[in-house]
Design a protein around this motif. Sequence first.
Motif, PDB file in Angstrom:
ATOM      1  N   GLU A 112      -6.238   0.668   1.118  1.00  0.00           N
ATOM      2  CA  GLU A 112      -5.434   1.892   1.213  1.00  0.00           C
ATOM      3  C   GLU A 112      -5.718   2.557   2.555  1.00  0.00           C
ATOM      4  N   VAL A 113      -4.664   3.016   3.212  1.00  0.00           N
ATOM      5  CA  VAL A 113      -4.801   3.678   4.507  1.00  0.00           C
ATOM      6  C   VAL A 113      -4.078   5.010   4.466  1.00  0.00           C
ATOM      7  N   LYS A 114      -4.781   6.068   4.903  1.00  0.00           N
ATOM      8  CA  LYS A 114      -4.149   7.383   5.061  1.00  0.00           C
ATOM      9  C   LYS A 114      -4.072   7.661   6.553  1.00  0.00           C
ATOM     10  N   SER A 115      -2.865   7.869   7.039  1.00  0.00           N
ATOM     11  CA  SER A 115      -2.658   8.041   8.475  1.00  0.00           C
ATOM     12  C   SER A 115      -2.947   9.476   8.895  1.00  0.00           C
ATOM     13  N   PRO A 116      -3.100   9.721  10.208  1.00  0.00           N
ATOM     14  CA  PRO A 116      -3.303  11.098  10.692  1.00  0.00           C
ATOM     15  C   PRO A 116      -2.131  12.000  10.345  1.00  0.00           C
ATOM     16  N   GLU A 117      -0.963  11.398  10.179  1.00  0.00           N
ATOM     17  CA  GLU A 117       0.224  12.185   9.833  1.00  0.00           C
ATOM     18  C   GLU A 117       0.302  12.513   8.352  1.00  0.00           C
ATOM     19  N   GLY A 118      -0.655  11.997   7.570  1.00  0.00           N
ATOM     20  CA  GLY A 118      -0.682  12.290   6.138  1.00  0.00           C
ATOM     21  C   GLY A 118       0.044  11.282   5.273  1.00  0.00           C
ATOM     22  N   ASP A 119       0.512  10.176   5.852  1.00  0.00           N
ATOM     23  CA  ASP A 119       1.218   9.158   5.078  1.00  0.00           C
ATOM     24  C   ASP A 119       0.218   8.204   4.430  1.00  0.00           C
ATOM     25  N   ASP A 120       0.534   7.777   3.200  1.00  0.00           N
ATOM     26  CA  ASP A 120      -0.324   6.844   2.465  1.00  0.00           C
ATOM     27  C   ASP A 120       0.306   5.456   2.454  1.00  0.00           C
ATOM     28  N   TYR A 121      -0.507   4.465   2.730  1.00  0.00           N
ATOM     29  CA  TYR A 121      -0.057   3.073   2.732  1.00  0.00           C
ATOM     30  C   TYR A 121      -0.989   2.251   1.842  1.00  0.00           C
ATOM     31  N   ILE A 122      -0.390   1.358   1.070  1.00  0.00           N
ATOM     32  CA  ILE A 122      -1.166   0.458   0.212  1.00  0.00           C
ATOM     33  C   ILE A 122      -0.852  -0.975   0.610  1.00  0.00           C
ATOM     34  N   PHE A 123      -1.904  -1.762   0.795  1.00  0.00           N
ATOM     35  CA  PHE A 123      -1.756  -3.164   1.169  1.00  0.00           C
ATOM     36  C   PHE A 123      -2.348  -4.035   0.055  1.00  0.00           C
ATOM     37  N   PRO A 124      -1.521  -4.585  -0.839  1.00  0.00           N
ATOM     38  CA  PRO A 124      -2.042  -5.474  -1.885  1.00  0.00           C
ATOM     39  C   PRO A 124      -2.580  -6.762  -1.264  1.00  0.00           C
ATOM     40  N   ILE A 125      -3.708  -7.238  -1.748  1.00  0.00           N
ATOM     41  CA  ILE A 125      -4.289  -8.483  -1.222  1.00  0.00           C
ATOM     42  C   ILE A 125      -4.467  -9.475  -2.369  1.00  0.00           C
ATOM     43  N   ARG A 138       0.794  -7.472   4.414  1.00  0.00           N
ATOM     44  CA  ARG A 138       1.871  -6.515   4.609  1.00  0.00           C
ATOM     45  C   ARG A 138       1.671  -5.267   3.760  1.00  0.00           C
ATOM     46  N   GLU A 139       2.228  -4.181   4.218  1.00  0.00           N
ATOM     47  CA  GLU A 139       2.253  -2.941   3.428  1.00  0.00           C
ATOM     48  C   GLU A 139       3.034  -3.213   2.149  1.00  0.00           C
ATOM     49  N   GLY A 140       2.668  -2.532   1.057  1.00  0.00           N
ATOM     50  CA  GLY A 140       3.099  -2.928  -0.268  1.00  0.00           C
ATOM     51  C   GLY A 140       4.542  -2.694  -0.642  1.00  0.00           C
ATOM     52  N   THR A 141       5.311  -1.955   0.120  1.00  0.00           N
ATOM     53  CA  THR A 141       6.709  -1.735  -0.220  1.00  0.00           C
ATOM     54  C   THR A 141       7.459  -3.056  -0.175  1.00  0.00           C
ATOM     55  N   ALA A 142       8.132  -3.404  -1.275  1.00  0.00           N
ATOM     56  CA  ALA A 142       8.832  -4.684  -1.347  1.00  0.00           C
ATOM     57  C   ALA A 142      10.012  -4.707  -0.388  1.00  0.00           C
ATOM     58  N   GLY A 637       2.784  -8.850 -19.956  1.00  0.00           N
ATOM     59  CA  GLY A 637       3.088  -7.472 -19.588  1.00  0.00           C
ATOM     60  C   GLY A 637       1.936  -6.689 -19.015  1.00  0.00           C
ATOM     61  N   GLN A 638       0.735  -7.262 -19.040  1.00  0.00           N
ATOM     62  CA  GLN A 638      -0.409  -6.583 -18.429  1.00  0.00           C
ATOM     63  C   GLN A 638      -0.604  -7.136 -17.017  1.00  0.00           C
ATOM     64  N   TYR A 639      -0.722  -6.245 -16.046  1.00  0.00           N
ATOM     65  CA  TYR A 639      -0.799  -6.653 -14.645  1.00  0.00           C
ATOM     66  C   TYR A 639      -2.016  -6.017 -13.986  1.00  0.00           C
ATOM     67  N   PRO A 640      -3.178  -6.687 -14.083  1.00  0.00           N
ATOM     68  CA  PRO A 640      -4.386  -6.138 -13.456  1.00  0.00           C
ATOM     69  C   PRO A 640      -4.258  -5.991 -11.946  1.00  0.00           C
ATOM     70  N   GLU A 641      -3.370  -6.776 -11.340  1.00  0.00           N
ATOM     71  CA  GLU A 641      -3.157  -6.684  -9.905  1.00  0.00           C
ATOM     72  C   GLU A 641      -1.902  -5.849  -9.629  1.00  0.00           C
ATOM     73  N   ASP A 642      -2.052  -4.814  -8.830  1.00  0.00           N
ATOM     74  CA  ASP A 642      -0.937  -3.898  -8.538  1.00  0.00           C
ATOM     75  C   ASP A 642      -0.150  -4.406  -7.336  1.00  0.00           C
ATOM     76  N   HIS A 643       0.769  -5.322  -7.577  1.00  0.00           N
ATOM     77  CA  HIS A 643       1.580  -5.825  -6.470  1.00  0.00           C
ATOM     78  C   HIS A 643       2.691  -4.840  -6.099  1.00  0.00           C
ATOM     79  N   PHE A 644       3.225  -4.146  -7.082  1.00  0.00           N
ATOM     80  CA  PHE A 644       4.253  -3.141  -6.800  1.00  0.00           C
ATOM     81  C   PHE A 644       3.598  -1.794  -6.517  1.00  0.00           C
ATOM     82  N   SER A 645       4.138  -1.088  -5.531  1.00  0.00           N
ATOM     83  CA  SER A 645       3.624   0.252  -5.225  1.00  0.00           C
ATOM     84  C   SER A 645       4.693   1.325  -5.370  1.00  0.00           C
TER      85      SER A 645
END
Length: 692
Positions: A112-125, A138-142, A637-645
């Motif tokens: 997870e990255v929080k930018s100086p501008e206040g934006d949050d980014y999630i990178f699933p690995i 890649r950043e998590g947005t599909a 239906g259980q998804y321990p890995e959060d691929h969608f953000s």
Amino acid sequence: MQFIKKEMICIPNRGFFCFLYRKLHYKVTIHTSERVNATTFNNVYIKLVGTDGKSKRQWLKGFRGPLSFIGGYESTFDVSCPVSIGKLYLIELDKQQLLLAPGDAWFPAKVEVKSPEGDDYIFPIYRWITGSEVQRFREGTALRVFDDSHHLGEYARKQELIQREKDYRWDVYQEGIPHNMKADSPLSLPAEVRFSFTKTTEFAFTAASGLADLQLSGLAESKEKWTDMDSIGGVLTTKRTDISDYVQENWKDDAFFGYQYLNGVNPMLIRRCSALPENFPVTDDMVFLRGGACLAEEIQKGNIFLSDYKLLDGLQGNIINGKKQYLMAPLVLLHKTPDDKMMPIAIQLKQTPAKDNPIFLPTDSEYDWLIAKIFVRSAEFSEHQLNVHLLRTHLLAEVFAVALLRNIPMVHPLYKLLKPHTRYTLQINNLARLLLISETGVFTKFAASGGEDMIEILKRSLSSITYSSLCIPENIAERGLEAVPNFYYRDDGLKLWDILHRFVHGVLSHYYKSDGEVQKDSELQKWISDIFEQGFLSQACTGVPQSFTTVAEMVKFVTMVIFTGSVQHAAVNSGQYDYGGWMPNMPLSLQLPPPTTKGTTSEATMLQTFPDVNTTAQGMSTVWLLSKQSSDFVPLGQYPEDHFSEKIPCELIKDFQGELEILSSVIEVRNKSLEVPYTYLDPTALENSVAI
């Protein structure tokens, strides 16, 4: 700004301090997975890449020091840049081995990255990082391929797929069957698709100790015949289930024989009989139908059903313990009685009518009728294991998975949707090829349909497969089974298909607003094309789509993919020990030919027909292994890995889970009133993927 700091720089020749520039600070949080052995003590480095630039590669030194990347922990770091790098597109991670310290694999979950501008980014690995090479995420947005117009995205996408095509290569195990992932052993598979440490340990232990667990170790080498039924019953003592007990008590019963066509491990063969086959000359004077109706009337009413094992016709039969084995291709006629039981009324053990191929009837002597049913149940073992189980779930699920990994990048919505439904599939299939169907495999050595017959059955199965038969609503309708009572596979399966279809439609229609968008997604089209070519060997007669032209077509196919690897596999796999642990109910082989005339069979004949002791022991051990659930099982239906953000897919997942929970409660209530509960499609009991 919270993350902007003023840096004072001393300029000696001017003799004063001044504010020369500002550094921008990015808050980076690394989440290491909780899975066993996910920890690394290596040095980890990161580089942030954005639309307007990139940070320097920075060593992530936290206050925990070398303990920053322990499994289950998260650690936060400061990454600074002299200027803003714009919208984040990707990160680059690498780890470097410490001097004199061993290298170790690392399994980060996400960054997870929080930018100086206040934006949050999630990178699933959610993958193993094993070497020292730089890995891009890649950043998590599909993003679909035509959304990814920035040169950074295009480059990263292209490089990822180039590497995946190298890592996931097609191979041909045998001509005429679906192609598979090229890998010599589980260790040659990419780390991201291998079993977890927990799964590996449990599977190896269960496989190694199966005979001992079942107290069969002393029987595994015995080539003797069974001498009495009590001896067979004596081996089913240590590992029993409620259903295996029921099977042992009721396996001779006609009503239970018929029940298994609906709710046993193979509910895929029976179909309504609209006209008697020409090669099955059953007449009214042969059969007794409850209610006094004639055969033609009951056919007209839709009360006559047929199970035809023609797929097995003409096979030679294996050689086991130096003795020829016998595999029939029976036809079975069944009648739905006024009290809603499915009763067998006629059995012909070979496809071609002849004097030495009698039609067996319930009115025959006890052992004539029983031996006919035993030959049917033995044919059922091969039909189920090779066609219904191996081909239609395992091999197809592997095709779906390899095509996904070769053609769809991590940032694509289809990858995010389907990746959890590929878990462990490539390794379990690799093990099946090594341990079950190889030249020295258990199935090859101990099943009547092992060896050359096995490959022939798989080829015939693929040649006869249709797309509609993989989609349960169409399959049930085509077989005329919509109104059959007490058909719990159908009832639960149709509900699960509907729930899955709504979920898949919700997710994919969020990203694809028109048919045109589906048509222009080159990655999506390559995925379905690969499946058609590698899985169905370009056979247009199957009805499998070669490309997608509409959103609806794509949604239906993706629903089928998930259903096949989760619901359908559970239906045909989970009950194997329940129904096959008691060998006489599902013999994997028979070593005397069927009687050619009536009145020649006895209990002694039946015992001599059964497989030898060692064959029985190997069969029991195998179905025990294949029915045993791992402790790291992940239910549908259980998804321990959060691929969608994004918000909407995450909400749809919660709705999906809620519907499954409700269905589970409904099934639980229903099962309380059943003599034989049907639990295999309870959402809490079926796995997300083909994992066993």
